[in-house]
Design a protein around this motif. Structure first.
Motif, PDB file in Angstrom:
ATOM      1  N   ILE A  39     -18.369 -41.135  38.059  1.00  0.00           N
ATOM      2  CA  ILE A  39     -17.480 -40.954  39.215  1.00  0.00           C
ATOM      3  C   ILE A  39     -17.812 -42.000  40.276  1.00  0.00           C
ATOM      4  O   ILE A  39     -18.978 -42.190  40.635  1.00  0.00           O
ATOM      5  N   ILE A  40     -16.801 -42.678  40.784  1.00  0.00           N
ATOM      6  CA  ILE A  40     -17.008 -43.624  41.888  1.00  0.00           C
ATOM      7  C   ILE A  40     -17.238 -42.834  43.173  1.00  0.00           C
ATOM      8  O   ILE A  40     -16.620 -41.788  43.397  1.00  0.00           O
ATOM      9  N   CYS A  53     -19.611 -59.462  42.789  1.00  0.00           N
ATOM     10  CA  CYS A  53     -20.053 -58.187  43.353  1.00  0.00           C
ATOM     11  C   CYS A  53     -19.519 -56.993  42.577  1.00  0.00           C
ATOM     12  O   CYS A  53     -20.101 -55.903  42.620  1.00  0.00           O
ATOM     13  N   GLY A  54     -18.380 -57.154  41.888  1.00  0.00           N
ATOM     14  CA  GLY A  54     -17.811 -56.063  41.114  1.00  0.00           C
ATOM     15  C   GLY A  54     -16.902 -55.133  41.890  1.00  0.00           C
ATOM     16  O   GLY A  54     -16.419 -54.138  41.336  1.00  0.00           O
ATOM     17  N   PHE A  55     -16.645 -55.417  43.159  1.00  0.00           N
ATOM     18  CA  PHE A  55     -15.773 -54.535  43.941  1.00  0.00           C
ATOM     19  C   PHE A  55     -14.362 -54.464  43.348  1.00  0.00           C
ATOM     20  O   PHE A  55     -13.645 -53.490  43.545  1.00  0.00           O
ATOM     21  N   CYS A  56     -13.975 -55.505  42.613  1.00  0.00           N
ATOM     22  CA  CYS A  56     -12.629 -55.579  42.039  1.00  0.00           C
ATOM     23  C   CYS A  56     -12.437 -54.649  40.851  1.00  0.00           C
ATOM     24  O   CYS A  56     -11.305 -54.272  40.528  1.00  0.00           O
ATOM     25  N   GLU A  57     -13.503 -54.256  40.190  1.00  0.00           N
ATOM     26  CA  GLU A  57     -13.377 -53.667  38.859  1.00  0.00           C
ATOM     27  C   GLU A  57     -12.596 -52.353  38.798  1.00  0.00           C
ATOM     28  O   GLU A  57     -11.817 -52.141  37.862  1.00  0.00           O
ATOM     29  N   PRO A  58     -12.754 -51.426  39.757  1.00  0.00           N
ATOM     30  CA  PRO A  58     -11.980 -50.186  39.651  1.00  0.00           C
ATOM     31  C   PRO A  58     -10.471 -50.394  39.721  1.00  0.00           C
ATOM     32  O   PRO A  58      -9.708 -49.527  39.305  1.00  0.00           O
ATOM     33  N   PHE A  71     -29.823 -48.905  31.674  1.00  0.00           N
ATOM     34  CA  PHE A  71     -28.607 -48.130  31.915  1.00  0.00           C
ATOM     35  C   PHE A  71     -27.721 -48.878  32.918  1.00  0.00           C
ATOM     36  O   PHE A  71     -28.213 -49.462  33.880  1.00  0.00           O
ATOM     37  N   ARG A  72     -26.408 -48.823  32.695  1.00  0.00           N
ATOM     38  CA  ARG A  72     -25.466 -49.509  33.579  1.00  0.00           C
ATOM     39  C   ARG A  72     -24.326 -48.569  33.963  1.00  0.00           C
ATOM     40  O   ARG A  72     -23.674 -47.988  33.100  1.00  0.00           O
ATOM     41  N   ALA A  73     -24.109 -48.425  35.259  1.00  0.00           N
ATOM     42  CA  ALA A  73     -22.938 -47.695  35.751  1.00  0.00           C
ATOM     43  C   ALA A  73     -21.902 -48.731  36.175  1.00  0.00           C
ATOM     44  O   ALA A  73     -21.248 -49.345  35.348  1.00  0.00           O
ATOM     45  N   ALA A  74     -21.768 -48.998  37.492  1.00  0.00           N
ATOM     46  CA  ALA A  74     -20.755 -49.949  37.952  1.00  0.00           C
ATOM     47  C   ALA A  74     -21.285 -51.376  38.048  1.00  0.00           C
ATOM     48  O   ALA A  74     -20.509 -52.320  38.126  1.00  0.00           O
ATOM     49  N   GLY A  75     -22.603 -51.555  38.078  1.00  0.00           N
ATOM     50  CA  GLY A  75     -23.139 -52.906  38.172  1.00  0.00           C
ATOM     51  C   GLY A  75     -22.941 -53.552  39.523  1.00  0.00           C
ATOM     52  O   GLY A  75     -22.812 -54.769  39.622  1.00  0.00           O
ATOM     53  N   THR A  76     -22.916 -52.732  40.597  1.00  0.00           N
ATOM     54  CA  THR A  76     -22.796 -53.297  41.946  1.00  0.00           C
ATOM     55  C   THR A  76     -24.162 -53.500  42.600  1.00  0.00           C
ATOM     56  O   THR A  76     -24.223 -53.909  43.752  1.00  0.00           O
ATOM     57  N   ALA A 122     -19.074 -48.520  43.590  1.00  0.00           N
ATOM     58  CA  ALA A 122     -20.328 -47.999  43.042  1.00  0.00           C
ATOM     59  C   ALA A 122     -20.132 -46.606  42.466  1.00  0.00           C
ATOM     60  O   ALA A 122     -19.419 -45.780  43.033  1.00  0.00           O
ATOM     61  N   MET A 123     -20.777 -46.346  41.338  1.00  0.00           N
ATOM     62  CA  MET A 123     -20.675 -45.044  40.697  1.00  0.00           C
ATOM     63  C   MET A 123     -21.861 -44.166  41.091  1.00  0.00           C
ATOM     64  O   MET A 123     -22.927 -44.653  41.488  1.00  0.00           O
ATOM     65  N   ILE A 124     -21.655 -42.863  40.948  1.00  0.00           N
ATOM     66  CA  ILE A 124     -22.661 -41.898  41.363  1.00  0.00           C
ATOM     67  C   ILE A 124     -23.990 -42.136  40.650  1.00  0.00           C
ATOM     68  O   ILE A 124     -25.054 -41.989  41.251  1.00  0.00           O
ATOM     69  N   GLY A 125     -23.932 -42.526  39.380  1.00  0.00           N
ATOM     70  CA  GLY A 125     -25.173 -42.782  38.662  1.00  0.00           C
ATOM     71  C   GLY A 125     -26.022 -43.835  39.338  1.00  0.00           C
ATOM     72  O   GLY A 125     -27.240 -43.674  39.495  1.00  0.00           O
ATOM     73  N   GLY A 126     -25.395 -44.924  39.766  1.00  0.00           N
ATOM     74  CA  GLY A 126     -26.129 -45.977  40.454  1.00  0.00           C
ATOM     75  C   GLY A 126     -26.509 -45.598  41.865  1.00  0.00           C
ATOM     76  O   GLY A 126     -27.596 -45.956  42.341  1.00  0.00           O
ATOM     77  N   ILE A 127     -25.623 -44.873  42.553  1.00  0.00           N
ATOM     78  CA  ILE A 127     -25.926 -44.438  43.919  1.00  0.00           C
ATOM     79  C   ILE A 127     -27.183 -43.579  43.933  1.00  0.00           C
ATOM     80  O   ILE A 127     -28.074 -43.753  44.787  1.00  0.00           O
ATOM     81  N   ALA A 128     -27.294 -42.651  42.973  1.00  0.00           N
ATOM     82  CA  ALA A 128     -28.472 -41.788  42.911  1.00  0.00           C
ATOM     83  C   ALA A 128     -29.689 -42.544  42.403  1.00  0.00           C
ATOM     84  O   ALA A 128     -30.798 -42.404  42.956  1.00  0.00           O
ATOM     85  N   ALA A 129     -29.513 -43.355  41.369  1.00  0.00           N
ATOM     86  CA  ALA A 129     -30.650 -44.055  40.776  1.00  0.00           C
ATOM     87  C   ALA A 129     -31.259 -45.074  41.719  1.00  0.00           C
ATOM     88  O   ALA A 129     -32.432 -45.453  41.568  1.00  0.00           O
ATOM     89  N   ASN A 130     -30.485 -45.536  42.706  1.00  0.00           N
ATOM     90  CA  ASN A 130     -30.995 -46.495  43.684  1.00  0.00           C
ATOM     91  C   ASN A 130     -31.265 -45.858  45.044  1.00  0.00           C
ATOM     92  O   ASN A 130     -31.693 -46.547  45.964  1.00  0.00           O
TER      93      ASN A 130
END
Length: 948
Positions: free
Chosen positions: A112-113, A544-549, A70-75, A138-146
Motif C-alpha cells: 500500500i502506498i 527518485c521513483g515518484f513517477c511510478e505509481p 526486499f524491495r517495495a517502492a524503491g524510493t 513510498a510503500m508502507i513496507g519501506g516506510i516502516a522498514a526505514n
C-alpha cells in the motif's frame, strides 16, 4: 550465472510464474534501480505476491546460502533497496487493508502506498503518523522498514511510536503475527533461542547505566542511524522488542508482511504562514518561541534555498529582493474547527511577538494560498535537480541537531559547503526537531570528485557527531550511505549491541548484507551509480521513483524511471563501444519493454519533481524507428477523409460478421487473424465500436451563444458498442445537447479531413502531426472568427494536443469544462437515481480538469464512484488494439471497484472508453450522454446570457 543461481532459478520457477522470475539484462537492471546514488544489478528478481511465495523464496535462497534484498517502492535514498544477488520485489498482491470501526487502527500490507492509506482514513478525519515527502510513491513496507517520518510526524508519530502489531517473516521463513496470541506462543516455542537472546540483550543494556543513558539520549532527537536500540529499553516482552526492532531495520532482520498502525487525528482546518527573518540565528530564535505553541509543522529554509526557486511560476516576486543572510520559516497549524484554528493562530502570533520578522506575520486559511506557500518548500529539492549538470547526481543528506544548537549547526554546514565548493547546496528541514536536509550535486565520474565527496562527508560526520552529538540520519535510514559511520555515531558498546542483534536474527548474514552495518570503511564510495547523458528530455531525471505509481505499465514491463535507467545504459554502452552482446540484448528488450508498452500519456510528469515527461523520450525514439513509414504516413495525412471512410467501412464489415457469427466466434476468428498478422489486427470483443455515421450538418442555426464544435476523428469514426443501449454517435449526441442549450453550432469546413495530429504524434510521426495541426488551426481560426468564438472538442486527449500545438488566440475547451462553463447555466439538472463511475483521462488530469468532470457527474447522478488507483487506462489512442495487454494491466483492479451496482461509466475519450468497458464489464461513454439524460432545457428568458 553461477551454478547455485541456476539451481535457485529452477527452484523459484517451481512455484512462481516465469513472468515473475526475472534474469533478463534489461529487467534486472531496471528493477534493481532505486532512488539512491548507488547501483547494483541483481542476478535474479523474484516478484512475490503473497506470504507463501515470499516464504518459499526465502527458504529456497537460504538453502543455497544466497543473499536477498526486499524491495517495495524503491524510493529510499541511502542505498538500502539494491542488490547484486536476489531482489525480492513486491508484486501487486500486497494491497490488502482494513480500518477498524472507530478508525483508531489501520491494518496495511506493505504494498500500500502511504498516501493511499491516508485516503482510506480521510473520511474518518484520521491518517497514519509517518508523513515522508515521498508519501505519494513510498510503500508502507519501506516506510516502516526505514522508520520514515516527515514534516509533521516528528518522533511521537513515527512508525516506531504508532506501531500496534505486525506480521513478520524472519530469516528462516517463519511467520509471526504479533497481534495473535497463538502465533506468539508458537513462535516462543520454535524460536526460544532468539527470544532468549533478546532478553539477554535487554538485560545487558538495563544493567549498563552509561549505555542505557546513551540510547535514551540518542532518541531524544530524530534518529534512524543503526537499529532501534530503544526497543531494548522500552519493552521487556521479547516479541514486543522484536517487532519494534523491525522498524528501521531496512530489511536486514526480516520482512514486514503486514503492519497495524494506531492512527492519528487529521484536523480538517489548516492555516499557513511564511515568516522571514534577518538571518538563521533569528529564525532559530523563532523556532524556540514556537516550540510550545500548537504548530503542526515548522520548516526552515536558508537563503540559498529561497534563491533556488526565485522566478519560478507561482513563487512570490519579493523573493528576489531578500538579503543574502535571510532565512524563512514555513509554519502550519491545524484544528478541528474554524474557531479553534483562529485561537491557535492567535497563540502562535503572540508567541512570536518578541521576534523581529522582516515582513508582518500573516496566516492564511485559504487552501490555494496555503498550497502556494508549501510549493516554495516543495520546490527546493527539484530546483537543485533541475539545474544540475548532466552526469551529476543530486544528493540529499539528512541530519539532526539539538534544537538549541540549530543556528550554529546551520552556519557550520554552510561553511563546509564553501570549503568543499558545493556552491549550489541548499539547506532546509523540520526545524522543530532540529532535522536538517542539505541538497547538493555531485559528480562521481573522476577519482578527484569521489575524493571531494569522501572528505566532505567525513567532515560532516565529525561535525554532527563530535561537535553536536547529533544524528547522522534523522529519517532517511542508514543504508549503504551511512553504514561505515554507525560506530562513529553510537560508540563501540552500542555498535557491538547492534552486531549481536544482527547475529541473533540473521546468523548467515543473508538479509540485505552490507546495509546498516558494514565493515568496509569505503562502502559508501563504492558501486556508485553512473548517470550518463542519454537524451536532453530525460537527463534531469534523478531516478527518485515518484513517477511510478502513475504509470499504466508498472506491473507489465517498465515504469518511467526504469525506462530512463534502461535508455541511459544503452546510451552509455553505445558511447563506450564495448559489450556488444549486452548492448544488443538491451536494445532488443527495450523495443517492447521501453517503447511498445509505453502509453506516452505524460502522467509521470505530474508526479516528477523536475516535470519530466518520459513519453517525450518514447515518442522521440519511436520517431527514429518509423522513418521508413513516413511516405505511407504522408499519404494517410493527405487523404485523411478517405482513410476515415475506409475505417468506418471496416467497422461496418466487422459489425456484419458479428451479426452472423456472434461475439465469441468472431473473437476467436479475429484472434487467429491477429496472430497471423503479427499483432497488427485487433482482436474483436463485445465492446468494440460500431461505425459512426458521417457527422451531420447542425440543424440549429440560431441562438445567442455561438460555438465552434470540432468532433475528433475518433468520435467521427467510432460509434457506440453494438450492445450499448445508447445508439447515437457522440457527434449526434453533442449536437442534440448543444441545441437543447440554445447554441448556434458552427462546424469547421472540410471536417472529414481534419485531425489534431495526435494519432501521428504518438507514433513519432512528427512532420505529419505538425501538418495536421496546422491544417486544423487554419480551419478553426476561420470558423471561430479568428478566435472570437469558443471552440469545443469532444475528446480530452485531442483537446490537450490542440492546446499544445494551435495558436493561443483560440479559446479551446474539453467536454466537462465546456459544459460546466457554457451549457450548465442554460440547463436544469435533475440527478438520475443511478450509481455511475467516472474516469478522468490522462489529458484531463494533466490539464487540471479532473475535479470538473467529477463535479459535473455528481450533478447528474445520485452516486458517483471514482475508482482507487486507476490512472492512465493504458489504451493510449490505438495502442489498446495493438498492445491490449497494456490496457489489461493498467485496469486489472477496475472491475472489482465498479461492479456490481454501477449502471455505466463516463469519460471524455472514445478510445479510452473501449478499454474501460472491456475491463469493467459495464458500458463507458462520453460524459455528454449522462448530461443529456440528466438535463432539460431551461427557460431561455431566465437563463443568463453568455458572451459569444
Amino acid at each position: 550465472m553461477a551454478d547455485r543461481y541456476q539451481e535457485l532459478y529452477a527452484a523459484l520457477r517451481g512455484f512462481l510464474p516465469s513472468a515473475r522470475v526475472l534474469r533478463e539484462p534489461l529487467r534486472t537492471l531496471a528493477y534493481g534501480t532505486d532512488a539512491s546514488f548507488y547501483r547494483l544489478i541483481p542476478k535474479i528478481v523474484a516478484i512475490v505476491n503473497d506470504e507463501d511465495e515470499l516464504i518459499g523464496t526465502l527458504r529456497a535462497t537460504r538453502e543455497r546460502g544466497i543473499p536477498v534484498t526486499f524491495r517495495a517502492a524503491g524510493t529510499s535514498l541511502s542505498g538500502q533497496a539494491i542488490s547484486d544477488s536476489v531482489l525480492i520485489k513486491l508484486g501487486p498482491g500486497w494491497r490488502a487493508w482494513h480500518v477498524n470501526d472507530d478508525a483508531s487502527l489501520i491494518r496495511l500490507q506493505p504494498g500500500i502506498i502511504g498516501a493511499q492509506a491516508n485516503r482510506y482514513l480521510a473520511p474518518h478525519a484520521k491518517k497514519i503518523g509517518p508523513d515522508p515527502a515521498s508519501i505519494n510513491a513510498a510503500m508502507i513496507g519501506g516506510i516502516a522498514a526505514n522508520n520514515a517520518s516527515g514534516m509533521c510526524c516528528g518522533i511521537a508519530q513515527n512508525s516506531y511510536n504508532t506501531l500496534e502489531s505486525m506480521r513478520v517473516v524472519v530469516a528462516d521463513g517463519t511467520l509471526l503475527d504479533t497481534g495473535d496470541s497463538q502465533s506468539r506462543e508458537r513462535f516462543a516455542q520454535t524460536h526460544a533461542a532468539l527470544l532468549e537472546g533478546m532478553r539477554a540483550l535487554g538485560g545487558r543494556v538495563r544493567s549498563d547505566g552509561a549505555l542505557a543513558e546513551r540510547i535514551r539520549h540518542k532518541y531524544r532527537l530524530k534518529n534512524t542511524t543503526g537499529y532501534s536500540l530503544n526497543a531494548l529499553l522500552d519493552f521487556e516482552d521479547p516479541i514486543d522488542v522484536l517487532q519494534h526492532l523491525m522498524i528501521g531495520s531496512e530489511g536486514t532482520l526480516g520482512f514486514i508482511a503486514e503492519i497495524t498502525y494506531r492512527t492519528v487525528d487529521e484536523p480538517p482546518h489548516k492555516a499557513t504562514a511564511l515568516m522571514f527573518f534577518a538571518d538563521v540565528e533569528a529564525a532559530a530564535r523563532g523556532v524556540a518561541a514556537l516550540k510550545s505553541t500548537p504548530v503542526a509543522a515548522v520548516e526552515l529554509m536558508d537563503r540559498a534555498g529561497l534563491r533556488s526557486v526565485e522566478g519560478k511560476p507561482g513563487m512570490p516576486d519579493f523573493l528576489g529582493d531578500l538579503d543574502d543572510q535571510v532565512a524563512a520559516l514555513l509554519v502550519e497549524t491545524r484544528a478541528h474547527d474554524p474557531d479553534s484554528l483562529e485561537a491557535q493562530v492567535g497563540q502562535i502570533t503572540e508567541a512570536l511577538g518578541g521576534q523581529a520578522t522582516l515582513r508582518p506575520v500573516s496566516f492564511s486559511a485559504d487552501p490555494e494560498e496555503c498550497a502556494a506557500l508549501w510549493n516554495i518548500r516543495k520546490g527546493l529539492f527539484p530546483a537543485v535537480g533541475a539545474v544540475r549538470a548532466t552526469g551529476t547526481t543530486v544528493i540529499i543528506e539528512d541530519v539532526a541537531f539539538p534544537v538549541p544548537k540549530l543556528a550554529a549547526a546551520v552556519r557550520d554546514l554552510q561553511d563546509l559547503f564553501v570549503k568543499y565548493h558545493y556552491r549550489e547546496a541548499i539547506l532546509f528541514g523540520h526545524a522543530l526537531e532540529g532535522n536538517l536536509h542539505f541538497v547538493f550535486t555531485q559528480d562521481f565520474s573522476t577519482p578527484e570528485e569521489v575524493h571531494r565527496y569522501r572528505d566532505f562527508m567525513d567532515e560532516v560526520c565529525r561535525l554532527v557527531v563530535e561537535k553536536y552529538d547529533g544524528s547522522l540520519k534523522a529519517e532517511h535510514g542508514t543504508g549503504r550511505n551511512m553504514a561505515p559511520y554507525v560506530e562513529m555515531e553510537w560508540g563501540s558498546d552500542a555498535y557491538r549491541l547492534m552486531r549481536d542483534i544482527k547475529q541473533l536474527f540473521d546468523p548467515q548474514n543473508l538479509l540485505n548484507p552490507g546495509v546498516l552495518l558494514n565493515d568496509n570503511p569505503q562502502a559508501h564510495l563504492e558501486d556508485l551509480k553512473p548517470l550518463p547523458a542519454a537524451d536532453p528530455r530525460v537527463d534531469r531525471c534523478i531516478e527518485c521513483g515518484f513517477c511510478e505509481p502513475q504509470c499504466p505499465s508498472r506491473e507489465l514491463t517498465l515504469t518511467p524511471r526504469q525506462r530512463i535507467t534502461g535508455w541511459r545504459e544503452i546510451s552509455r554502452l553505445r558511447a563506450r563501444g564495448d559489450s556488444p552482446q549486452r548492448l544488443a540484448d538491451l536494445e532488443q528488450a527495450y523495443r517492447y519493454d521501453g517503447l511498445d508498452t509505453c502509453a506516452a500519456c505524460g502522467l509521470c510528469s505530474i508526479a516528477c519533481p523536475v516535470e519530466i515527461n518520459t513519453g517525450d523520450l518514447t515518442r522521440s525514439l519511436r520517431q527514429r524507428s518509423v522513418e521508413g513509414a513516413e511516405p505511407r504516413a504522408r499519404w494517410v495525412a493527405e487523404h485523411f477523409g478517405t482513410v476515415s471512410g475506409l475505417a468506418r467501412s471496416g467497422l461496418t464489415v466487422a459489425g456484419a460478421c458479428r451479426t452472423v457469427l456472434g461475439d465469441r466466434a468472431l473473437g476467436s476468428l479475429s484472434g487467429v487473424l491477429r496472430k497471423a498478422s503479427g499483432g497488427r489486427l485487433p482482436r474483436w470483443h463485445a465492446h468494440m465500436p460500431t461505425a459512426a455515421p458521417r457527422t451531420r450538418t447542425p440543424g440549429q442555426t440560431t441562438g445567442d451563444l455561438a460555438v465552434v464544435y470540432f468532433p475528433s476523428c475518433a468520435s467521427r469514426i467510432l460509434g457506440p458498442a453494438a450492445g450499448d443501449a445508447e445508439r447515437d454517435s457522440l457527434p449526434d449526441k453533442n449536437l442534440a445537447l448543444l441545441a437543447k442549450a440554445g447554441c448556434r453550432v458552427v462546424l469547421p469546413e472540410q471536417l472529414e479531413e481534419l485531425c489534431c495530429g495526435l494519432a501521428f504524434h504518438s507514433k513519432g510521426l512528427v512532420a505529419q502531426a505538425k501538418d495536421k495541426a496546422a491544417e486544423l488551426a487554419e480551419a478553426l481560426l476561420e470558423a471561430s472568427e479568428d478566435g472570437r468564438l469558443p471552440v469545443y472538442c469532444d475528446t480530452s486527449p485531442c483537446l490537450q494536443r490542440m492546446k499544445e500545438s494551435l495558436p493561443e488566440r483560440l479559446s479551446l475547451y474539453e467536454p466537462a469544462e465546456f459544459i460546466e462553463r457554457f451549457l450548465a447555466p442554460r440547463l436544469d439538472f435533475e440527478p438520475l437515481p443511478e450509481t455511475v463511475t467516472v474516469h478522468a483521462t490522462c489529458s484531463t488530469r494533466r490539464m487540471g480538469r479532473e475535479q470538473v468532470l467529477i463535479r459535473l457527474a455528481r450533478r447528474c447522478a445520485r452516486e458517483v464512484i471514482v475508482p482507487e488507483e486507476i490512472g492512465c487506462c493504458g489504451f493510449a489512442g490505438d495502442r489498446g488494439f495493438s498492445v491490449p495487454e497494456l490496457n489489461a494491466s493498467a485496469l486489472d483492479r477496475l472491475r472489482e471497484q465498479v461492479s456490481p451496482g454501477c449502471s455505466a461509466g463516463y469519460s471524455t475519450s472514445r478510445t479510452c472508453e473501449i478499454g474501460l468497458s472491456l475491463h469493467s464489464g459495464i458500458h463507458y461513454r462520453s460524459i455528454v450522454y449522462l448530461v443529456d439524460r440528466a438535463t432539460r432545457a431551461r427557460d431561455t428568458a431566465a437563463a443568463p446570457r453568455t458572451e459569444s
